[in-house]
Design an enzyme around this catalytic site. Structure first.
Site, PDB file in Angstrom:
ATOM      1  N   THR A 112       0.845  -1.199   0.000  1.00  0.00           N
ATOM      2  CA  THR A 112       0.000   0.000   0.000  1.00  0.00           C
ATOM      3  C   THR A 112       0.874   1.240   0.000  1.00  0.00           C
ATOM      4  OG1 THR A 112      -1.877  -1.064   1.109  1.00  0.00           O
ATOM      5  CG2 THR A 112      -1.873   1.314   1.058  1.00  0.00           C
ATOM      6  N   GLU A 196      -6.852 -10.244   0.960  1.00  0.00           N
ATOM      7  CA  GLU A 196      -7.769  -9.800  -0.092  1.00  0.00           C
ATOM      8  C   GLU A 196      -7.513 -10.463  -1.452  1.00  0.00           C
ATOM      9  OE1 GLU A 196      -7.494  -5.547   0.008  1.00  0.00           O
ATOM     10  OE2 GLU A 196      -8.441  -5.400   1.972  1.00  0.00           O
ATOM     11  N   GLU A 279     -10.466  -6.259   8.788  1.00  0.00           N
ATOM     12  CA  GLU A 279      -9.882  -4.976   8.405  1.00  0.00           C
ATOM     13  C   GLU A 279     -11.016  -4.013   8.134  1.00  0.00           C
ATOM     14  OE1 GLU A 279      -6.594  -4.830   5.595  1.00  0.00           O
ATOM     15  OE2 GLU A 279      -7.380  -2.933   4.802  1.00  0.00           O
TER      16      GLU A 279
END
Length: 802
Positions: A112, A196, A279
Site C-alpha cells: 500500500t 484480499e 480490516e
C-alpha cells in the site's frame, strides 16, 4: 485557540453533553426516582441490562501494523516521544488501549504505502531480525501482556512455489516465520492466508495441519480476509470449515464511507464460527472517527461480528504517501518528535478501556436508539466476573437531544456508574474522552440525556485515563545530512529510510570495502499485492520541503544492472502507482539518464548519455544536483550531463535499482544548494490584486483575492516550493484534487497538497493535484476565495512570487 473558562456547573453539563440531576458536591445524573422538570425531554429509549442473557463472546478491538509501511517511522522516533506514542497505542488506561494487533508478514513488495521486508529473501536463508514488526509486537506486549497477536501476508518472495502463493512452499515459509515469532518470545494467536486475494481450500487445510504438526495448534486460522464468499464455501465443504476457526472479512461496513450499516450473511452466522471485521477503517485519524464510532458498535448489531481491526494502527509514514493521515494518530516527523493523537484514538478507547476480550455481549441491551439508525446505536458487554458491565452509545447522526433510561438486573452491579463522553463533532481535543460524571442508580435505574454527535461509555469499571504527554513542535530536517550506515539503527533499515519496493538492509560491505553498507536484498520480483506498472525497488527518506540540494552515494554493482538516485520526491500515487520525482540512473555499462516520473509511472527522459563502463565489483561515486530548474549528473567527480526542468520544486531524496538486483550503496549524503526563501506579496495577474489571508492566521482560514496593500495578511514567504504566512502553509483543503477545491491556511505538514511548482507562464501548479492556483471566473471582487483549477494560462492563474 483561547477558550473562555466554564464558570457554572450547568454550563459545564451542557458543554459535556449530559443533563444534570442533583448538584451536590459535583455532577450527578438524575435517577428515575426524581421528578423531572416539565421541560425535560421524554425518554426515547429504555435499556434493560440483564446479566442472565449474554450474547456472543467479545474478541476485542485492535489495529493493523503493516499492509504498507504505515508504522515505519515510529521506530526512528526519539525518546521520550517514541514511548509516548507507544503508550497512546497500547498502554491500558492511557489511550487507544488496543486489545488486538495484526502484523504484516513481510514479502519484499509494496503492500500500500511501502514494502515490509521478508525474513527469507531467498530459499533456505532465514533472518528473524528483519524489519520493525517484531519490535512493534514486543513493545505492544511490554505495555499490555494481554494483547493478542494476529498475522497476515500481503505479498511474498518470488521464489515461493514458482510465484504461486497457494503452495506448500508458502506454508513452510509461514512455519519458519512462526518459529521467528517464537524466538522473539511472541505467541501468534491468529494466522491468515493472503490479504484480499481469495482462498484455496486445500491450502487452508494444509495450513491447519502444519500448525498442529509444528507445535502451533493453539493458533487459530482466519479466512479469508476478503469477502463473505468464504462463508459460503465453508458451508459446503466440511473439511474446509474444520480448518478455519474464524471468518475474517474486510470492510463489511463499506469502504471509505460513513459505515452506517455493517451486515454479515445468514450463512456466515449459521457456521457457528466467530465473525470478524478483520480490516476496517482506512480513514483519517480525525475525520474518520465518526465512521469508526459507528462501525465498532454496528458490526455486532448488524452482523454479529465480535472483533474489529482498524487499518492502520498509526500513520507513521511520510506525508507524500497516499494514506498518510490514516490510523489512530499521525507521526511523520521522527527528526522533530512531532506527533498528533487523533480523535480515532479516543473513539476506540470508548470500547477498549472499558472491556476485555472474553467479555460477553448482552443482546437485550444493544440496538438502535428509538429503534431508528439515525438516532444512534448502543451495545452492552458484561465482564467475566458477571458483575461489571459497560454500555457504549453513539449518536453520530442524531439531530437533537434524546434520553435513555437504564434498568440493571440479572446479578450485575446496581452501584455507581461512571460516564465518559467524546464530542466527536468537536475539533477541540479537550472535549475528547472526558470523565463526565458519576451516577448512583436508584433501584438499579437511572436516566441520561444524550447530545447529538457524541460517543458515551457508561460503566461500572474503573482504571480508565487519558494520557497527558504533549508533542514538541514540528521542524524541518536540516541539511547537510549524511549516513555512512555504520551507526546501528533500531532495525536493519537505516534511520529515516522507508522502502517502497524491495528490501534495503544494512549488511557488511562487498567489493573490498570494510564496514557496513546498504544492500537491496530481494533478488527476484516478489509475489505482488499491488499491481503498479513499474515494479522496482526503491527507498525514500527525508523532508518534503527540501528544494535545492545534491544527493550523492557510493555504489557498487554486485551484478549487471542500474542504480538510481532520486531527488525532489513528492507525491506518490495510490498503492505506489506512480511517483512525482527526478531520477538519475547509472548503469554498470556507463549508460546514464536523467528521468522524470509522474503519479502514473509515466517516465520522460530529460537527458542521457554514456560514460566509461563502471563494471561490477568495484565502488563508484554518483551525485545528482538539483538547483532551481538545473539538474546535473556527476559520476566519479566528473559531470556527465545535465537537464532543465521546472516540474518539481521540492521533495525528498532516495535510492533505488531498476530491477530486482542486489546492488550496494554507501556514504549517502545530502548537501544544501542555494536557499530559496523570499518574503513579500503574491501578486495576481489580475492588476492590483494579491493573495491575502485573514489576519487571525488560524488553520482553516480561507485565502482570498484582495487589493494589494502590503499588509501582514498579504505577506508570504516562498521557500522550497511552499508559501507560508505566520507559520501556516498555503494548503489545498482535504488534499483535494478536483476543480474548485478551496485553498486555505493550514499547519505545515510537508504534504504534497502544500507544495507548489512555478510554471514558465507564471502559473503556480499544485504538486499533488496538477491543477493551478486560480481566481474563480477571473473575478476581481475583493474577498473572492482562491481555488485550484485546470491549468489554462489565464491572467487569473498567473502569480508573481516574493
Amino acid at each position: 485557540m483561547t477558550r473562555a473558562p466554564v464558570r457554572l456547573r450547568r454550563t459545564l453539563a451542557a458543554f459535556l453533553g449530559l443533563s444534570l440531576g442533583v448538584l451536590s458536591g459535583g455532577l450527578a445524573a438524575p435517577t428515575v426516582s426524581q421528578a423531572a422538570p416539565s421541560s425535560a425531554p421524554t425518554p426515547s429509549t429504555s435499556i434493560t441490562v440483564n446479566g442472565t442473557k449474554p450474547g456472543l463472546t467479545f474478541d476485542g478491538v485492535g489495529a493493523i501494523s503493516g499492509g504498507g509501511g504505515n508504522s515505519r517511522l515510529l521506530v526512528d522516533y526519539p525518546e521520550p516521544q517514541r514511548s509516548e506514542l507507544l503508550d497512546y497505542l497500547y498502554k491500558p488506561g492511557y489511550g487507544a488501549s488496543l486489545q488486538l494487533l495484526k502484523l504484516e508478514i513481510g514479502g519484499d513488495t509494496n503492500s500500500t504505502d511501502g514494502a515490509e521486508p521478508s525474513h527469507m529473501h531467498t530459499a533456505g536463508t532465514v533472518d528473524c531480525n528483519q524489519g520493525y514488526e517484531w519490535w512493534m509486537a514486543e513493545q505492544a506486549k511490554a505495555r499490555n501482556p494481554r494483547i493478542k497477536l494476529a498475522a497476515l501476508s500481503w505479498g511474498a518472495p518470488g521464489w515461493l512455489g514458482g510465484g504461486n502463493f497457494w503452495s506448500q512452499d508458502t506454508i513452510d515459509y509461514l512455519m519458519s516465520w512462526m518459529d521467528c515469532a517464537d524466538g522473539h518470545g511472541l505467541t501468534i494467536d491468529y494466522l491468515g492466508g493472503w490479504n484480499e486475494r481469495g482462498y484455496d481450500k486445500t491450502w487452508y487445510r494444509n495450513l491447519k495441519a502444519a500448525l498442529v504438526s509444528h507445535g502451533y495448534g493453539a493458533t487459530k486460522v482466519v479466512a479469508a480476509d476478503s469477502d463473505w464468499g468464504v462463508a459460503d464455501a465453508m458451508a459446503q465443504d466440511q473439511a474446509f470449515k474444520d480448518a478455519v476457526d474464524i471468518v475474517g472479512v474486510h470492510y463489511p461496513c463499506g469502504y471509505l464511507d460513513a459505515y452506517a450499516t455493517c451486515p454479515s450473511t445468514p450463512t456466515a452466522q449459521r457456521l457457528g464460527k466467530p465473525l470478524w471485521a478483520s480490516e476496517n477503517g482506512s480513514q483519517d485519524a480525525d475525520t474518520g472517527a465518526p465512521a469508526v464510532a459507528r462501525s465498532i458498535n454496528r458490526g455486532y448489531l448488524d452482523g454479529k461480528m465480535t472483533a474489529y481491526f482498524n487499518w492502520p494502527v498509526i500513520a507513521a509514514l511520510y506525508p507524500n504517501l497516499f494514506f498518510s493521515t490514516d490510523g489512530m494518530s499521525v507521526a511523520n516527523q521522527p527528526w522533530s518528535g512531532n506527533y498528533h493523537i487523533g480523535k480515532t484514538t479516543w473513539v476506540t478507547a470508548h470500547t477498549t478501556q472499558f472491556t476485555r476480550p472474553g467479555w460477553r455481549y448482552i443482546d437485550s441491551a444493544g440496538g438502535y436508539l428509538g429503534g431508528t439508525r439515525t438516532n444512534g446505536s448502543y451495545v452492552t458487554l458484561k465482564s467475566t466476573n458477571n458483575t461489571d458491565y459497560s454500555t457504549v452509545i453513539e449518536t453520530m447522526d442524531a439531530t437533537s437531544a434524546q434520553t435513555v433510561s437504564f434498568s440493571v438486573t440479572g446479578g450485575l452491579s446496581t452501584g455507581q456508574v461512571h460516564v465518559w463522553d467524546t464530542d466527536v463533532k468537536s475539533d477541540d481535543s479537550s472535549r475528547w474522552f472526558v470523565h463526565q460524571q458519576d451516577v448512583t442508580p436508584s433501584g438499579g435505574k437511572y436516566t441520561l440525556t444524550l447530545q447529538p454527535g457524541h460517543l458515551y461509555t457508561v460503566t461500572t469499571t474503573t482504571g480508565q485515563g487519558k494520557g497527558t504527554a504533549v508533542s514538541p513542535a514540528r521542524k524541518a530536517l536540516g541539511l547537510p545530512y549524511s549516513d555512512d550506515f555504520e551507526t546501528r539503527a533500531t532495525t536493519t533499515s537505516p534511520k529515516y529510510f522507508s522502502d517502497m519496493n524491495g528490501a534495503f538492509q544494512s549488511v557488511s560491505c562487498g567489493g573490498g570495502r570494510t564496514g557496513t553498507c546498504l544492500r537491496q536484498m530481494a533478488p527476484m520480483s516478489p509475489i505482488r499485492w499491488t499491481e503498479e506498472p513499474y515494479n522496482a525497488p526503491y527507498t525514500i527518506m527525508g523532508d518534503g520541503t527540501w528544494s535545492n540540494y545534491t544527493v550523492s552515494a557510493d555504489t557498487m554493482f554486485e551484478q549487471a544492472g542500474t542504480v538510481e538516485l532520486l531527488g525532489r520526491v513528492n507525491q506518490q500515487g495510490r498503492n505506489n502507482n506512480g511517483l512525482n520525482a527526478y531520477h538519475l540512473r547509472v548503469s554498470d555499462t556507463g549508460a546514464w539518464s536523467i528521468d522524470k516520473s509522474d503519479t502514473k509511472w509515466n517516465f520522460t527522459t530529460l537527458a542521457s548519455g554514456t560514460t566509461g563502463a563502471l563494471g561490477t565489483g568495484s565502488w563508484h561515486t554518483v551525485a545528482f544536483t538539483l538547483e532551481g530548474s538545473a539538474l546535473t549528473a556527476v559520476v566519479d567527480g566528473v559531470t556527465v550531463g545535465s537537464a532543465t526542468d521546472l516540474g518539481y520544486t521540492n521533495g525528498q531524496a532516495g535510492l533505488g535499482v531498476t530491477g530486482y538486483v542486489t546492488e550496494q550503496f554507501d556514504d549517502f549524503a545530502l548537501t544544501p544548494g542555494t536557499p530559496t526563501s523570499h518574503e513579500g506579496r503574491v501578486a495576481s495577474g489580475l492588476a492590483g490584486k494579491c493573495a491575502a489571508a485573514d489576519a487571525s492566521g488560524a488553520s482553516g482560514t480561507p485565502v482570498r483575492l484582495w487589493d494589494c496593500d502590503g499588509s501582514v495578511a498579504q505577506t508570504w514567504t516562498w521557500s522550497n516550493g511552499t508559501l507560508t504566512q505566520g507559520g501556516k502553509c498555503l494548503d489545498v483543503t482535504g488534499q483535494g484534487t478536483v476543480d474548485g477545491t478551496a485553498v486555505i491556511l493550514w499547519d505545515c505538514t510537508g504534504g504534497a497538497n502544500q507544495q507548489w511548482a512555478p510554471q514558465p507562464d507564471g502559473s503556480l501548479k499544485g504538486v499533488q493535484s496538477g491543477r493551478c492556483l486560480d481566481v474563480p471566473g477571473g473575478s476581481t471582487t475583493n474577498g473572492t476565495e482562491l481555488v485550484i483549477w485546470d491549468c489554462n494560462g489565464g491572467a487569473n492563474q498567473r502569480w508573481t512570487l516574493p
